[in-house]
Design a protein around this motif. Structure first.
Motif, PDB file in Angstrom:
ATOM      1  N   UNK A   1     -24.539 -62.723  26.480  1.00  0.00           N
ATOM      2  CA  UNK A   1     -24.069 -63.367  25.134  1.00  0.00           C
ATOM      3  C   UNK A   1     -22.730 -63.307  24.867  1.00  0.00           C
ATOM      4  N   UNK A   2     -21.991 -62.372  25.383  1.00  0.00           N
ATOM      5  CA  UNK A   2     -20.470 -62.332  25.181  1.00  0.00           C
ATOM      6  C   UNK A   2     -19.620 -63.365  25.911  1.00  0.00           C
ATOM      7  N   UNK A   3     -20.292 -63.481  27.120  1.00  0.00           N
ATOM      8  CA  UNK A   3     -19.678 -64.690  28.212  1.00  0.00           C
ATOM      9  C   UNK A   3     -21.020 -65.308  28.607  1.00  0.00           C
TER      10      UNK A   3
ATOM     11  N   UNK B   1     -26.561 -58.127  16.398  1.00  0.00           N
ATOM     12  CA  UNK B   1     -26.020 -59.240  16.287  1.00  0.00           C
ATOM     13  C   UNK B   1     -25.466 -59.931  17.538  1.00  0.00           C
ATOM     14  N   UNK B   2     -26.625 -60.824  18.110  1.00  0.00           N
ATOM     15  CA  UNK B   2     -27.533 -61.448  17.692  1.00  0.00           C
ATOM     16  C   UNK B   2     -28.914 -60.456  18.033  1.00  0.00           C
TER      17      UNK B   2
ATOM     18  N   UNK C   1     -18.390 -62.869  12.922  1.00  0.00           N
ATOM     19  CA  UNK C   1     -17.212 -62.162  13.707  1.00  0.00           C
ATOM     20  C   UNK C   1     -17.614 -61.758  15.022  1.00  0.00           C
ATOM     21  N   UNK C   2     -18.882 -61.233  15.200  1.00  0.00           N
ATOM     22  CA  UNK C   2     -19.097 -60.500  16.530  1.00  0.00           C
ATOM     23  C   UNK C   2     -19.003 -61.307  17.828  1.00  0.00           C
ATOM     24  N   UNK C   3     -18.167 -60.745  18.711  1.00  0.00           N
ATOM     25  CA  UNK C   3     -18.072 -61.666  19.904  1.00  0.00           C
ATOM     26  C   UNK C   3     -19.248 -62.123  20.778  1.00  0.00           C
ATOM     27  N   UNK C   4     -20.311 -61.185  20.514  1.00  0.00           N
ATOM     28  CA  UNK C   4     -21.897 -61.417  21.148  1.00  0.00           C
ATOM     29  C   UNK C   4     -22.303 -62.772  20.583  1.00  0.00           C
ATOM     30  N   UNK C   5     -22.114 -62.936  19.119  1.00  0.00           N
ATOM     31  CA  UNK C   5     -22.720 -64.139  18.293  1.00  0.00           C
ATOM     32  C   UNK C   5     -21.892 -65.342  18.797  1.00  0.00           C
ATOM     33  N   UNK C   6     -20.507 -65.100  18.699  1.00  0.00           N
ATOM     34  CA  UNK C   6     -19.497 -66.408  18.766  1.00  0.00           C
ATOM     35  C   UNK C   6     -19.568 -66.758  20.516  1.00  0.00           C
ATOM     36  N   UNK C   7     -19.876 -65.800  21.348  1.00  0.00           N
ATOM     37  CA  UNK C   7     -19.858 -66.053  22.673  1.00  0.00           C
ATOM     38  C   UNK C   7     -21.380 -66.732  23.337  1.00  0.00           C
TER      39      UNK C   7
ATOM     40  N   UNK D   1     -28.574 -57.908  22.625  1.00  0.00           N
ATOM     41  CA  UNK D   1     -27.449 -57.365  23.342  1.00  0.00           C
ATOM     42  C   UNK D   1     -26.516 -57.905  22.226  1.00  0.00           C
ATOM     43  N   UNK D   2     -25.549 -56.881  21.708  1.00  0.00           N
ATOM     44  CA  UNK D   2     -24.673 -57.394  20.646  1.00  0.00           C
ATOM     45  C   UNK D   2     -24.078 -56.177  19.840  1.00  0.00           C
TER      46      UNK D   2
END
Length: 193
Positions: free
Chosen positions: A139-141, A117-118, A43-49, A171-172
């Motif tokens: 990582x988020x963007x 995460x991550x 779910x983490x936006x830093x992972x998915x980003x 960073x996450x």
């Protein structure tokens, strides 16, 4: 003793179930020259980003002896989206080029000292830690990324050079520890640099 593994320390062993239906241990990757273990989630936006940057890095270095292992240690009680079922669905949808392991007990996250995460760990042929920290600086963007620290570290090691920057702060989102507030971190967890 530091919460997170120090440069030069050995990779802690693990045996964890994967979304592919198998159990994987550290020894299963012994034929890989270098190993990237990273703590991730659903779910983490830093992972998915940053998923696609991580995918590109994994694909770029696969032919050069680098294997990637993703581990989800987040508590499904804190974030139901991080359940094993959610992991299976995520891999089915994304077909990532790594095995995706479930650390339900969170023992592996504690052994490695996963902070966020991550959070990436790169190990050499002897499974000694040579890099830990962030994958990239945005990582988020990832469209705003100016440095891919993970790719730089891997480029160095596959070419026989020391890692130019062996330590960065991940960073996450923090790891979601079972029974704790979603933003809780262990008292001895701290920035790496």
């Amino acid at each position: 003793m530091a919460f997170t593994l120090n440069i030069g320390e050995s990779a802690p062993d693990f045996t964890l179930p994967s979304t592919d239906g198998k159990n994987w241990s550290l020894n299963d990757f012994k034929d890989s020259r270098f190993l990237v273990v990273f703590f991730t989630c659903n779910h983490c936006p830093y992972v998915t980003g940053s998923d696609e940057v991580t995918r590109k890095t994994a694909e770029e270095f696969a032919s050069r002896g680098v294997r990637f292992v993703g581990i989800n240690s987040n508590s499904k009680n804190t974030y139901p989206e991080d359940s094993f079922e959610g992991m299976v669905e995520r891999m089915k949808e994304n077909n990532f080029p790594w095995v995706y392991l479930h650390d339900e007990s969170q023992d592996v996250a504690r052994a490695y000292g996963a902070l966020r995460t991550p959070h990436f760990y790169v190990f050499d042929e002897e499974r000694k830690l040579i890099y830990t920290g962030r994958g990239n600086d945005s990582p988020r963007d990832s469209s705003r990324m100016s440095v891919n620290d993970l790719a730089n570290a891997l480029e160095d090691v596959v070419n026989g050079r020391p890692v130019r920057v062996p330590l960065t702060n991940p960073i996450g989102c923090n790891v979601k520890w079972d029974g704790m507030d979603a933003h809780w971190m262990p008292a001895d967890a701290c920035d790496l640099v």
